[in-house]
Design a protein around this motif. Sequence first.
Motif, PDB file in Angstrom:
ATOM      1  N   ASP A 285       0.869  -1.023  -0.055  1.00 50.03           N
ATOM      2  CA  ASP A 285      -0.132  -0.052  -0.025  1.00 50.03           C
ATOM      3  C   ASP A 285       0.953   1.189  -0.158  1.00 50.03           C
ATOM      4  OD1 ASP A 285      -1.758   2.082   0.648  1.00 50.03           O
ATOM      5  OD2 ASP A 285      -3.370   0.510   1.242  1.00 50.03           O
ATOM      6  N   VAL A 286       0.750   2.151  -0.973  1.00 50.68           N
ATOM      7  CA  VAL A 286       1.567   3.201  -1.192  1.00 50.68           C
ATOM      8  C   VAL A 286       1.250   4.296   0.000  1.00 50.68           C
ATOM      9  CG1 VAL A 286       1.575   3.044  -3.540  1.00 50.68           C
ATOM     10  CG2 VAL A 286      -0.219   4.420  -2.546  1.00 50.68           C
ATOM     11  N   ARG A 287       0.164   4.152   0.648  1.00 49.92           N
ATOM     12  CA  ARG A 287      -0.092   5.097   1.795  1.00 49.92           C
ATOM     13  C   ARG A 287       0.941   4.790   2.909  1.00 49.92           C
ATOM     14  NH1 ARG A 287      -6.428   4.126   2.373  1.00 49.92           N
ATOM     15  NH2 ARG A 287      -5.523   1.959   1.881  1.00 49.92           N
ATOM     16  N   THR A 288       1.403   3.639   3.150  1.00 47.12           N
ATOM     17  CA  THR A 288       2.388   3.435   3.994  1.00 47.12           C
ATOM     18  C   THR A 288       3.918   4.149   3.955  1.00 47.12           C
ATOM     19  OG1 THR A 288       3.185   1.430   2.994  1.00 47.12           O
ATOM     20  CG2 THR A 288       1.320   1.323   4.495  1.00 47.12           C
ATOM     21  N   ASN A 289       4.119   4.472   2.742  1.00 47.15           N
ATOM     22  CA  ASN A 289       5.346   5.334   2.321  1.00 47.15           C
ATOM     23  C   ASN A 289       5.270   6.801   2.931  1.00 47.15           C
ATOM     24  OD1 ASN A 289       7.883   5.379   1.412  1.00 47.15           O
ATOM     25  ND2 ASN A 289       7.277   6.065  -0.694  1.00 47.15           N
ATOM     26  N   LEU A 290       5.625   7.079   3.969  1.00 45.50           N
ATOM     27  CA  LEU A 290       5.215   8.417   4.662  1.00 45.50           C
ATOM     28  C   LEU A 290       6.243   9.518   4.204  1.00 45.50           C
ATOM     29  CD1 LEU A 290       4.378   7.410   8.147  1.00 45.50           C
ATOM     30  CD2 LEU A 290       2.740   7.809   6.230  1.00 45.50           C
ATOM     31  N   SER A 291       5.815  10.473   3.441  1.00 44.15           N
ATOM     32  CA  SER A 291       6.796  11.643   3.093  1.00 44.15           C
ATOM     33  C   SER A 291       6.856  12.500   4.216  1.00 44.15           C
ATOM     34  CB  SER A 291       6.085  12.379   1.800  1.00 44.15           C
ATOM     35  OG  SER A 291       4.868  12.950   2.054  1.00 44.15           O
ATOM     36  N   ALA A 292       7.523  13.639   4.102  1.00 43.09           N
ATOM     37  CA  ALA A 292       7.885  14.534   5.195  1.00 43.09           C
ATOM     38  C   ALA A 292       6.802  15.080   5.828  1.00 43.09           C
ATOM     39  CB  ALA A 292       8.816  15.531   4.613  1.00 43.09           C
ATOM     40  N   ARG A 293       6.688  14.851   6.953  1.00 43.37           N
ATOM     41  CA  ARG A 293       5.773  15.472   7.880  1.00 43.37           C
ATOM     42  C   ARG A 293       4.271  15.118   7.225  1.00 43.37           C
ATOM     43  NH1 ARG A 293       8.310  17.892  11.530  1.00 43.37           N
ATOM     44  NH2 ARG A 293       6.625  19.040  12.163  1.00 43.37           N
ATOM     45  N   GLN A 294       4.263  13.594   6.929  1.00 41.83           N
ATOM     46  CA  GLN A 294       2.960  13.110   6.594  1.00 41.83           C
ATOM     47  C   GLN A 294       2.229  12.215   7.917  1.00 41.83           C
ATOM     48  OE1 GLN A 294       3.195  10.835   2.962  1.00 41.83           O
ATOM     49  NE2 GLN A 294       0.972  10.373   2.881  1.00 41.83           N
ATOM     50  N   LEU A 295       1.054  11.963   7.736  1.00 42.46           N
ATOM     51  CA  LEU A 295       0.363  11.374   8.660  1.00 42.46           C
ATOM     52  C   LEU A 295      -0.185   9.910   7.978  1.00 42.46           C
ATOM     53  CD1 LEU A 295      -1.217  14.221  10.485  1.00 42.46           C
ATOM     54  CD2 LEU A 295       0.994  13.054  11.492  1.00 42.46           C
ATOM     55  N   ILE A 296      -0.711   9.047   9.001  1.00 41.12           N
ATOM     56  CA  ILE A 296      -1.581   7.799   8.529  1.00 41.12           C
ATOM     57  C   ILE A 296      -2.273   7.193   9.614  1.00 41.12           C
ATOM     58  CG2 ILE A 296       0.579   6.015   8.972  1.00 41.12           C
ATOM     59  CD1 ILE A 296      -0.803   4.870   6.453  1.00 41.12           C
ATOM     60  N   VAL A 297      -3.628   7.011   9.608  1.00 41.53           N
ATOM     61  CA  VAL A 297      -4.420   6.412  10.505  1.00 41.53           C
ATOM     62  C   VAL A 297      -4.596   4.966  10.328  1.00 41.53           C
ATOM     63  CG1 VAL A 297      -6.805   6.632  11.620  1.00 41.53           C
ATOM     64  CG2 VAL A 297      -5.314   8.781  10.887  1.00 41.53           C
ATOM     65  N   PHE A 298      -4.525   4.101  11.369  1.00 43.66           N
ATOM     66  CA  PHE A 298      -4.952   2.841  11.256  1.00 43.66           C
ATOM     67  C   PHE A 298      -5.991   2.455  11.985  1.00 43.66           C
ATOM     68  CE2 PHE A 298      -0.474   2.911  10.199  1.00 43.66           C
ATOM     69  CZ  PHE A 298      -0.680   1.959   9.036  1.00 43.66           C
ATOM     70  N   GLN A 299      -7.040   1.724  11.681  1.00 44.22           N
ATOM     71  CA  GLN A 299      -8.092   1.194  12.439  1.00 44.22           C
ATOM     72  C   GLN A 299      -7.683   0.091  13.329  1.00 44.22           C
ATOM     73  OE1 GLN A 299     -11.094   2.824  12.192  1.00 44.22           O
ATOM     74  NE2 GLN A 299     -10.423   4.007  10.309  1.00 44.22           N
TER      75      GLN A 299
END
Length: 345
Positions: A95-109
Amino acid sequence: MKKIVLLSGLLFAIASQPMMAQIDASIKLNEVMTDNKTSLIDEYGARHAWVEIANISHSTYNIRGMYLTTDRSVLDKKMSVPERVKRMSQIPNGDVRTNLSARQLIVFQLGSQPAQGALHLSVPVNSDKPTWIALYNGNATQLIDSVTVPVLQADQSFARIANNGNKADWEVKSADRVTPGIQNQTTVSESKVAKFKREDPYGFGMALMAMGIVFFCLALLWVFFTLFGMFMRHQEMAKKVINQQPIKPITLTVEKTIEVGHKTGVILKDGLESKGIDREVYMAVIGLALRQYEDDIHDVESGIITIKPKDTDWDDEYSQMTHLHEAFIPSSHNAPSIPTTPQLH
């Protein structure tokens, strides 16, 4: 051959240490909600507890393969890696969303089914008790970040507000201030005294501050008394000068000098106009010279009037008395004599 393999493994382990340190400093747990009633909803219309992970650096990091867990037993260093992995949920690959760029956030259920998507993890959460949640690296051995979430009311979250080295500051956020997937907007309710105690638990900063204030005050006092001493010496010197040469006579002398100078200026101005002779005297002299010129009492030089004195004996008392005596005493012929009148030449 075995030596080469061991050496390669050792070099790989040494090279991986700085990378692990960078991950520890860059990837952080950012916000957690344990009792979701009206907050974030997933793509299936369900609500779950959730955790937000942030890349606080200015580089890009991929967190795929890392592990999340709420089981404190994994802290046992004697526990085998396979046993530890069983008590964790792995962030899936692909999943490309797990590749966090600078200052990026991701939410997991959390407490969900991984089959529902890459952002759904089976990490159990009990909202009635404090929840310890941790993030491990892909080997399930290196603890990257962890936090103990207190018991929260419905739709409240526990959010990181600052990161001071290895220690993070967190606060409870009300339902209207929860920001899943967005940088935390937090307010600090900690007092200045409490913050000072927390940041300086041993009092070194307080001691340095106190010493600095004391030395600063002493320096100010030194400057003040130095300037005050110079001022008093100046005043004393001024008094001595006044006692030796009074100001009043000096002032009168100056005033007199100004007055004399003014009069001298007037005299010089008049002198330039009348060639140094007073006007009345000058007119009298001219009148007398003209009178004597008419009486031929002058020289014959052209253009020059010379006043020559002439003795008329008009102020000779003896002569006047003789004339009067002769005038009033008759002669031997008894003839009256005519008194003579002195001539004015």
